[in-house]
Design a protein around this motif. Structure first.
Motif, PDB file in Angstrom:
ATOM      1  N   UNK A 139       0.840  -1.200   0.000  1.00 47.48           N
ATOM      2  CA  UNK A 139       0.000   0.000   0.000  1.00 47.48           C
ATOM      3  C   UNK A 139       0.871   1.244   0.000  1.00 47.48           C
ATOM      4  N   UNK A 140       0.411   2.254  -0.754  1.00 48.53           N
ATOM      5  CA  UNK A 140       1.162   3.506  -0.807  1.00 48.53           C
ATOM      6  C   UNK A 140       0.215   4.636  -1.216  1.00 48.53           C
ATOM      7  N   UNK A 141      -0.094   5.509  -0.260  1.00 53.65           N
ATOM      8  CA  UNK A 141      -0.908   6.683  -0.564  1.00 53.65           C
ATOM      9  C   UNK A 141      -2.296   6.365  -1.085  1.00 53.65           C
ATOM     10  N   UNK A 142      -2.942   5.354  -0.525  1.00 54.25           N
ATOM     11  CA  UNK A 142      -4.280   4.996  -0.967  1.00 54.25           C
ATOM     12  C   UNK A 142      -4.309   4.182  -2.245  1.00 54.25           C
ATOM     13  N   UNK A 143      -3.155   3.906  -2.817  1.00 54.35           N
ATOM     14  CA  UNK A 143      -3.057   3.085  -4.020  1.00 54.35           C
ATOM     15  C   UNK A 143      -2.308   1.792  -3.680  1.00 54.35           C
ATOM     16  N   UNK A 144      -2.210   0.915  -4.657  1.00 48.14           N
ATOM     17  CA  UNK A 144      -1.489  -0.331  -4.487  1.00 48.14           C
ATOM     18  C   UNK A 144      -0.371  -0.403  -5.511  1.00 48.14           C
ATOM     19  N   UNK A 145       0.775  -0.923  -5.096  1.00 44.73           N
ATOM     20  CA  UNK A 145       1.920  -1.079  -5.991  1.00 44.73           C
ATOM     21  C   UNK A 145       2.204  -2.573  -6.136  1.00 44.73           C
ATOM     22  N   UNK A 146       2.129  -3.063  -7.385  1.00 40.44           N
ATOM     23  CA  UNK A 146       2.261  -4.488  -7.651  1.00 40.44           C
ATOM     24  C   UNK A 146       3.658  -4.838  -8.144  1.00 40.44           C
ATOM     25  N   UNK A 147       4.158  -5.980  -7.693  1.00 41.82           N
ATOM     26  CA  UNK A 147       5.408  -6.553  -8.185  1.00 41.82           C
ATOM     27  C   UNK A 147       5.206  -8.053  -8.345  1.00 41.82           C
ATOM     28  N   UNK A 148       5.807  -8.613  -9.382  1.00 40.44           N
ATOM     29  CA  UNK A 148       5.724 -10.051  -9.579  1.00 40.44           C
ATOM     30  C   UNK A 148       5.675 -10.407 -11.046  1.00 40.44           C
ATOM     31  N   UNK A 149       5.260 -11.631 -11.338  1.00 44.23           N
ATOM     32  CA  UNK A 149       5.285 -12.115 -12.718  1.00 44.23           C
ATOM     33  C   UNK A 149       4.125 -13.066 -12.988  1.00 44.23           C
ATOM     34  N   UNK A 150       3.742 -13.119 -14.247  1.00 46.06           N
ATOM     35  CA  UNK A 150       2.805 -14.110 -14.766  1.00 46.06           C
ATOM     36  C   UNK A 150       3.528 -14.765 -15.946  1.00 46.06           C
ATOM     37  N   UNK A 151       4.027 -15.979 -15.792  1.00 47.33           N
ATOM     38  CA  UNK A 151       4.941 -16.531 -16.794  1.00 47.33           C
ATOM     39  C   UNK A 151       4.298 -16.998 -18.092  1.00 47.33           C
ATOM     40  N   UNK A 152       2.964 -17.114 -18.127  1.00 48.29           N
ATOM     41  CA  UNK A 152       2.319 -17.657 -19.334  1.00 48.29           C
ATOM     42  C   UNK A 152       0.900 -17.102 -19.389  1.00 48.29           C
ATOM     43  N   UNK A 153       0.656 -16.166 -20.273  1.00 48.74           N
ATOM     44  CA  UNK A 153      -0.679 -15.574 -20.432  1.00 48.74           C
ATOM     45  C   UNK A 153      -0.973 -15.449 -21.920  1.00 48.74           C
ATOM     46  N   UNK A 154      -2.180 -15.823 -22.318  1.00 49.24           N
ATOM     47  CA  UNK A 154      -2.562 -15.704 -23.720  1.00 49.24           C
ATOM     48  C   UNK A 154      -3.423 -14.467 -23.945  1.00 49.24           C
ATOM     49  N   UNK A 155      -3.546 -14.074 -25.198  1.00 49.19           N
ATOM     50  CA  UNK A 155      -4.340 -12.922 -25.640  1.00 49.19           C
ATOM     51  C   UNK A 155      -3.790 -11.586 -25.146  1.00 49.19           C
ATOM     52  N   UNK A 156      -2.471 -11.503 -25.033  1.00 50.92           N
ATOM     53  CA  UNK A 156      -1.826 -10.227 -24.686  1.00 50.92           C
ATOM     54  C   UNK A 156      -1.550  -9.472 -25.991  1.00 50.92           C
ATOM     55  N   UNK A 157      -2.605  -8.992 -26.620  1.00 54.66           N
ATOM     56  CA  UNK A 157      -2.494  -8.361 -27.940  1.00 54.66           C
ATOM     57  C   UNK A 157      -1.620  -7.115 -27.883  1.00 54.66           C
ATOM     58  N   UNK A 158      -0.776  -6.970 -28.876  1.00 55.83           N
ATOM     59  CA  UNK A 158       0.092  -5.794 -28.940  1.00 55.83           C
ATOM     60  C   UNK A 158      -0.727  -4.516 -29.052  1.00 55.83           C
ATOM     61  N   UNK A 159      -1.948  -4.613 -29.597  1.00 54.41           N
ATOM     62  CA  UNK A 159      -2.797  -3.432 -29.773  1.00 54.41           C
ATOM     63  C   UNK A 159      -3.455  -2.976 -28.468  1.00 54.41           C
ATOM     64  N   UNK A 160      -3.365  -3.783 -27.412  1.00 53.75           N
ATOM     65  CA  UNK A 160      -3.909  -3.377 -26.120  1.00 53.75           C
ATOM     66  C   UNK A 160      -4.619  -4.510 -25.418  1.00 53.75           C
ATOM     67  N   UNK A 161      -4.439  -4.601 -24.091  1.00 46.02           N
ATOM     68  CA  UNK A 161      -5.087  -5.657 -23.317  1.00 46.02           C
ATOM     69  C   UNK A 161      -5.291  -5.216 -21.879  1.00 46.02           C
ATOM     70  N   UNK A 162      -6.212  -5.917 -21.224  1.00 41.48           N
ATOM     71  CA  UNK A 162      -6.377  -5.861 -19.775  1.00 41.48           C
ATOM     72  C   UNK A 162      -6.182  -7.284 -19.265  1.00 41.48           C
ATOM     73  N   UNK A 163      -5.426  -7.432 -18.193  1.00 42.70           N
ATOM     74  CA  UNK A 163      -5.150  -8.757 -17.661  1.00 42.70           C
ATOM     75  C   UNK A 163      -5.606  -8.828 -16.212  1.00 42.70           C
ATOM     76  N   UNK A 164      -6.233  -9.940 -15.853  1.00 41.48           N
ATOM     77  CA  UNK A 164      -6.609 -10.189 -14.465  1.00 41.48           C
ATOM     78  C   UNK A 164      -5.461 -10.893 -13.767  1.00 41.48           C
ATOM     79  N   UNK A 165      -5.147 -10.450 -12.560  1.00 41.71           N
ATOM     80  CA  UNK A 165      -4.046 -11.054 -11.803  1.00 41.71           C
ATOM     81  C   UNK A 165      -4.466 -11.237 -10.354  1.00 41.71           C
ATOM     82  N   UNK A 166      -4.178 -12.403  -9.813  1.00 41.56           N
ATOM     83  CA  UNK A 166      -4.387 -12.646  -8.389  1.00 41.56           C
ATOM     84  C   UNK A 166      -3.170 -12.122  -7.633  1.00 41.56           C
ATOM     85  N   UNK A 167      -3.427 -11.347  -6.591  1.00 37.43           N
ATOM     86  CA  UNK A 167      -2.362 -10.613  -5.911  1.00 37.43           C
ATOM     87  C   UNK A 167      -2.430 -10.880  -4.408  1.00 37.43           C
TER      88      UNK A 167
END
Length: 358
Positions: free
Chosen positions: A130-158
């Protein structure tokens, strides 16, 4: 589920290219969206076409009959849509759904790590402070599909600052989101499959899909795995049809095996339909795990029968092109997360049988 003639024709013509990476990944998502496939199973009040979870499974199966690469992308995108549909964050859902339905931006599931975490197979690989009412994420997802170069949103468990896991949506253009080059897959190459790394990524409460992942993930898991099983159903149906249509001396000897495999496929499909309709898999995930195992094995058996029925022509580059692609596609089904080995391990740890569902 019958696909539109336009989409079916394009998938048939493009299947080899989607597998080999000769078709630009940017072409696939808009093609699926133009047929309104991503609206299936979503409420009409939210811009969807109505229907239920199994309608999505059948549509993914119909796409996968022609191209498992296309079915794989469909699964990843529609799983992310499902997360929004089951999220308490209505503002996030309302903001993202129109572009997702229209294929203007990609949705990436990213929750394979979470599903393994739920089964006790893996720790969460993304953490937050936590930092200033926001969250700062660190880590990796080693294998995700549909990461289109034109733009994507990814769900991540944190893993949250207090150690409690939550699920966040992270946009491709957020500072600190680092996408690898596409993974060097032996098949399914036009699927925009890559690894992600998060370095001090800033997300706010408005980007949280589920504040309590331990409560929410088991509820969405039936759709996550059910949609995934649609790929096995589609490939098995196609290979069985190819095997039955193959001509040649002595091929009638395979009739009993073809019938037995088709019966296993139908039994597993019926069990999936029934369990999804009744909501049984939330409380009894072991049943869903066994169906996933059984139908992936049925698909592999079906491809093997296609080889036997078609004979030596399957080993010729020209006549065997479709079979060779399906052989590679079948090799992916046991390893897609959660893999069959991981599911069998989870069942064994719970004292559950791992045999085929029927």
């Amino acid at each position: 589920m019958a696909l539109s003639p336009i989409l079916a024709g394009w998938l048939d013509a493009s299947a080899a290219g989607l597998d080999a990476g000769a078709v630009a990944p940017s072409e696939l998502l808009p093609r699926l969206a133009a047929a309104d496939l991503f609206r299936i199973g979503a409420p009409a009040s939210l811009g969807g076409a109505g229907g239920g979870t199994f309608d999505v499974v059948e549509t993914i199966a119909a796409v996968s009959e022609r191209s498992l690469a296309a079915g794989f992308v469909f699964w990843g995108h529609r799983a992310y849509v499902e997360y929004l549909l089951q999220s308490p964050n209505a503002a996030l859902r309302d903001r993202l759904l129109p572009d997702l339905f229209a294929g203007r931006v990609a949705g990436a599931t990213g929750l394979s790590n979470a599903m393994k975490f739920l089964a006790g197979l893996e720790e969460l690989q993304v953490s937050a402070r936590a930092e200033g009412g926001r969250l700062r994420l660190d880590g990796k997802l080693p294998w995700v599909t549909n990461l289109r170069a034109e733009g994507f949103h990814v769900a991540a468990a944190v893993s949250g600052p207090d150690g409690r896991p939550f699920v966040a949506s992270v946009a491709h253009d957020r500072a600190g989101v680092i996408r690898s080059p596409d993974l060097d897959l032996m098949a399914l190459r036009s699927t925009s499959t890559a690894a992600l790394r998060f370095e001090d990524v800033n997300v706010g409460p408005d980007e949280v899909i589920a504040p309590d992942a331990l409560d929410w993930c088991p509820k969405v898991r039936p759709a996550f795995l059910g949609f995934q099983i649609g790929m096995s159903i589609g490939l098995a149906r196609r290979s069985l049809a190819e095997a039955r249509s193959a001509a040649g001396a002595g091929r009638h000897a395979l009739g009993t095996e073809l019938d037995a495999t088709a019966e296993r496929l139908q039994a597993g499909t019926d069990a999936l339909r029934k369990g999804l309709a009744e909501g049984a898999f939330v409380a009894r995930p072991a049943e869903l795990f066994r169906i996933r195992i059984a139908l992936a094995e049925a698909a592999n058996d079906a491809v093997g029968l296609e080889l036997q029925a078609s004979g030596g022509k399957c080993y010729l580059a020209g006549p065997g092109e479709g079979f060779a692609r399906r052989w590679r596609e079948a090799a992916f089904l046991p390893v897609i997360t959660p893999s069959l080995v991981q599911l069998k391990a989870a069942l064994a740890a719970q004292g559950e049988p791992t045999g085929r569902a029927a």
